[in-house]
Design an enzyme around this catalytic site. Structure first.
Site, short mmCIF file in Angstrom:
data_model
loop_
_atom_site.label_atom_id
_atom_site.label_comp_id
_atom_site.label_asym_id
_atom_site.label_seq_id
_atom_site.Cartn_x
_atom_site.Cartn_y
_atom_site.Cartn_z
N ARG A 1 22.28 1.65 0.61
CA ARG A 1 23.07 1.03 1.68
C ARG A 1 24.57 1.08 1.37
NH1 ARG A 1 19.40 -4.14 3.63
NH2 ARG A 1 18.26 -3.00 5.25
N LYS B 1 -1.40 -3.70 9.13
CA LYS B 1 -2.12 -4.31 10.26
C LYS B 1 -1.67 -3.78 11.61
CE LYS B 1 -1.49 -8.71 8.30
NZ LYS B 1 -1.25 -10.08 8.71
N GLY C 1 11.07 0.78 6.14
CA GLY C 1 9.92 0.11 5.55
C GLY C 1 9.28 0.90 4.42
N GLY D 1 13.54 -4.35 9.60
CA GLY D 1 13.28 -5.03 10.87
C GLY D 1 14.03 -4.38 12.03
N1 LIG Z 1 -6.19 0.71 4.00
C1 LIG Z 1 -5.36 -0.26 3.68
N2 LIG Z 1 -5.80 -1.49 3.38
C2 LIG Z 1 -4.95 -2.48 3.04
N3 LIG Z 1 -3.62 -2.33 2.99
C3 LIG Z 1 -3.12 -1.13 3.28
C4 LIG Z 1 -3.95 -0.04 3.65
N4 LIG Z 1 -3.17 1.03 3.89
C5 LIG Z 1 -1.91 0.64 3.67
N5 LIG Z 1 -1.86 -0.66 3.31
C6 LIG Z 1 -0.68 -1.42 2.91
O1 LIG Z 1 0.22 -1.55 3.98
C7 LIG Z 1 1.47 -1.93 3.43
C8 LIG Z 1 2.57 -1.51 4.34
O2 LIG Z 1 2.36 -2.10 5.58
P1 LIG Z 1 3.55 -2.48 6.53
O3 LIG Z 1 2.98 -2.76 7.86
O4 LIG Z 1 4.39 -3.53 5.88
O5 LIG Z 1 4.32 -1.08 6.51
P2 LIG Z 1 5.75 -0.64 6.91
O6 LIG Z 1 5.80 -0.52 8.38
O7 LIG Z 1 6.11 0.59 6.18
O8 LIG Z 1 6.76 -1.76 6.49
P3 LIG Z 1 7.77 -2.55 7.43
O9 LIG Z 1 6.97 -3.62 8.09
O10 LIG Z 1 8.80 -3.05 6.48
O11 LIG Z 1 8.36 -1.55 8.39
C9 LIG Z 1 1.53 -1.29 2.06
O12 LIG Z 1 1.83 -2.27 1.11
C10 LIG Z 1 0.14 -0.72 1.85
O13 LIG Z 1 -0.40 -0.99 0.59
O1 LIG Z 2 17.42 -6.19 4.61
C1 LIG Z 2 17.43 -6.36 5.83
O2 LIG Z 2 16.42 -6.16 6.54
C2 LIG Z 2 18.74 -6.71 6.50
O3 LIG Z 2 19.79 -6.75 5.60
C3 LIG Z 2 18.63 -8.00 7.29
O4 LIG Z 2 18.36 -9.05 6.42
P1 LIG Z 2 17.67 -10.38 6.99
O5 LIG Z 2 16.24 -10.02 7.32
O6 LIG Z 2 17.80 -11.38 5.90
O7 LIG Z 2 18.43 -10.77 8.24
#
Ligand SMILES: Nc1ncnc2c1ncn2[C@@H]1O[C@H](COP(=O)(O)OP(=O)(O)OP(=O)(O)O)[C@@H](O)[C@H]1O
Ligand SMILES: O=C(O)[C@H](O)COP(=O)(O)O
Length: 483
Positions: free
Chosen positions: A123, A284, A440, A463
């Site tokens: 960042r 999920k 993510g 987010g």
């Molecule tokens: N089959 C599975 N069973 C359980 N957990 C799983 C499975 N496949 C992936 N995961 C878990 O899902 C997690 C990521 O899910 P999440 O929804 O947070 O993903 P992301 O979209 O990349 O993150 P963010 O929400 O920050 O965008 C990982 O920690 C991974 O281990």
């Molecule tokens: O790391 C992040 O997702 C951003 O810096 C926003 O942080 P926050 O979720 O604490 O608002």
């Protein structure tokens, strides 16, 4: 300034959460409950690692050198097509900047270790092009950011550790103020020479920041003549430094990073080179409903992986053993399948899975067809046939967006699906396909495989990127001047 207060609460997307996860994992391994599964939590999450791409006038970090963004490139067309088209810092004439005090909101919310060392400077590097553009045009940059989620003044969340890295990357010594507003800060600002940078203290030390308090926003804005928002990672927050100040500063424009994020996450997604594939994974289905629904309206191919697939299997009447399932989302899963059909989107679910006898890195594992998951076993990755089917489907595409891992990639035994997709996208990128990693855990996966530099774009937002992909407007963007 208010005094130190209660511990912050964490979201998984925030560096604060990453820091918490990292230190806990270093101590041993942290057990946590995620939808009924006991998981060992590793510090896998980080953001991009690509280097700055030399030579291009507005080249940004975190993308392949072959895809340097320039004013005349497809990015501009895409942005023009986007509903979020905003005036950019690049649209301001040199005369608008020379000698002007510019309030720049960046997202310097980086992970720090116990000794206050930055463990991922993505960042910081991403903030550099905008700041350099301003200083090289003779502006006085007043840089503001948050770090973590402090409740009042919290010394360990000071922005002081950012100064050496910022100075190194910018090639000039960055000054730091001990406060955000007030007479001391005003004195420092009035002494700034053209082309210099003053970093304000963590803006969240003031509770008024998150409350978007107009008086606080006015005082912050009074330090400057104009405003540049380059904090994409915080653009989904309507805070004083991301939204409130725009009411007092004109012009209020987008920085290069914010602009590039919009070009890809809105422009390239709304107006993609087709065929356009979306890959959605993660834990999920409930956390990705908005993203799936929004992408279903735009993409030609939808590939689903991760923990969410078992809810889709169960909705189709398959046995899923001890896999992660959201029983209250079975109807929703069925309706998403029906919607894909109705819209003519080719939706692919994995046909085989890697199953485990427990949720642990040393679990026994085997590959089975999706229709043959035995009782007591849980699916933790997509299988080899699915990797091959997904790879073939991706071969046909011109644009791909990816959000969420295909399996529990934090455990080596269950990382193959996620790693194969990362490698496939890197390969496609080399063939001219636009590849976008939507923030993510998929970013952490791409990093782990070492292919981050090959991608067209890796989002610096967690987010904020999810909200954009859901089709939501971000307050920090909405508030900026129209293009
Ligand atoms: N089959 C599975 N069973 C359980 N957990 C799983 C499975 N496949 C992936 N995961 C878990 O899902 C997690 C990521 O899910 P999440 O929804 O947070 O993903 P992301 O979209 O990349 O993150 P963010 O929400 O920050 O965008 C990982 O920690 C991974 O281990
Ligand atoms: O790391 C992040 O997702 C951003 O810096 C926003 O942080 P926050 O979720 O604490 O608002």
């Amino acid at each position: 300034m208010a005094s130190a207060a209660a511990p912050a609460s964490f979201s998984l997307a925030s560096p604060a959460a990453r820091r918490a996860m990292a230190s806990a994992a270093a101590a041993a391994a942290v057990k946590f409950r995620r939808a009924g599964l006991a998981a060992v939590c590793l510090p896998a999450r980080s953001l991009g690692s690509a280097s700055l791409c030399a030579g291009a006038d507005r080249c940004l970090p975190i993308h392949a050198p072959s895809r340097c963004w320039s004013a005349s490139s497809a990015g501009r067309e895409a942005r023009a097509a986007a509903t979020t088209a905003k005036k950019s810092v690049g649209d301001l004439a040199a005369a608008d900047l020379e000698g002007k005090r510019v309030l720049v909101r960046a997202d310097l919310n980086v992970p720090l270790d116990d000794r206050q060392n930055i463990t991922d400077d993505t960042r910081v590097r991403a903030a550099v092009p905008t700041i350099k553009h301003l200083t090289s045009n003779g502006a006085k940059v007043i840089l503001t950011s948050h770090l973590g989620r402090p409740k009042g003044f919290t010394p360990k969340l000071s922005l002081a550790p950012l100064v050496p890295r910022l100075s190194e990357l910018l090639g000039i010594q960055v000054q730091k103020a001990d406060d955000v507003i007030g007479p001391e800060v005003e004195k420092l600002v009035s002494a700034l020479p053209n082309g210099s940078i003053l970093l304000l203290e963590n803006v969240r030390f003031y509770k008024e920041e998150e409350k978007n308090d107009p008086e606080f926003a006015k005082r912050l804005a009074s330090l400057a003549d104009l405003y540049v928002n380059d904090a994409f990672g915080t653009a989904h927050r309507a805070h004083a430094s991301t939204e409130g100040v725009t009411k007092f500063l004109k012009p209020s424009v987008a920085g290069f990073l914010l602009q590039k994020e919009l070009d890809y996450l809105v422009g390239a997604v709304s107006n993609p080179k087709r065929p356009f594939a979306a890959i959605v994974g993660g834990s999920k289905v409930s956390s990705k409903i908005g993203v799936i629904e929004s992408l279903l309206a735009k993409c030609d191919i939808l590939l689903l992986g991760g923990g969410m697939i078992f809810t889709f299997y169960k909705a189709q009447g398959l046995a899923v053993g001890a896999s992660l399932v959201e029983d209250d989302k079975l109807e929703l899963a069925a309706s998403l399948l029906a919607k894909a059909k109705e819209k003519g989107v080719s939706l692919l679910l994995p046909t085989d899975v890697v199953i485990a006898d427990k949720f642990a890195p040393d679990a026994s594992s085997q590959v089975v067809p999706a229709s043959a998951i035995p009782d007591g076993w849980m699916g933790l990755d997509i299988g080899p046939d699915s990797i091959s089917a997904f790879s073939s489907a991706l071969e046909t595409t011109q644009t791909v967006i990816w959000n969420g891992p295909m399996g529990v990639f934090e455990f080596e035994k269950f990382a193959a699906g996620t790693e194969a997709i990362a490698k496939k996208l890197a390969e496609l990128s080399g063939k001219g396909v636009t590849t976008i990693i939507g923030g993510g855990d998929s970013v952490a996966a791409v990093e782990k495989v070492g292919v981050a530099e090959a991608m067209s774009h890796i989002s610096t937002g967690g987010g904020s990127s999810l909200e954009l992909l859901e089709g939501k407007e971000l307050p920090g963007v909405v508030a900026l001047d129209k293009a």
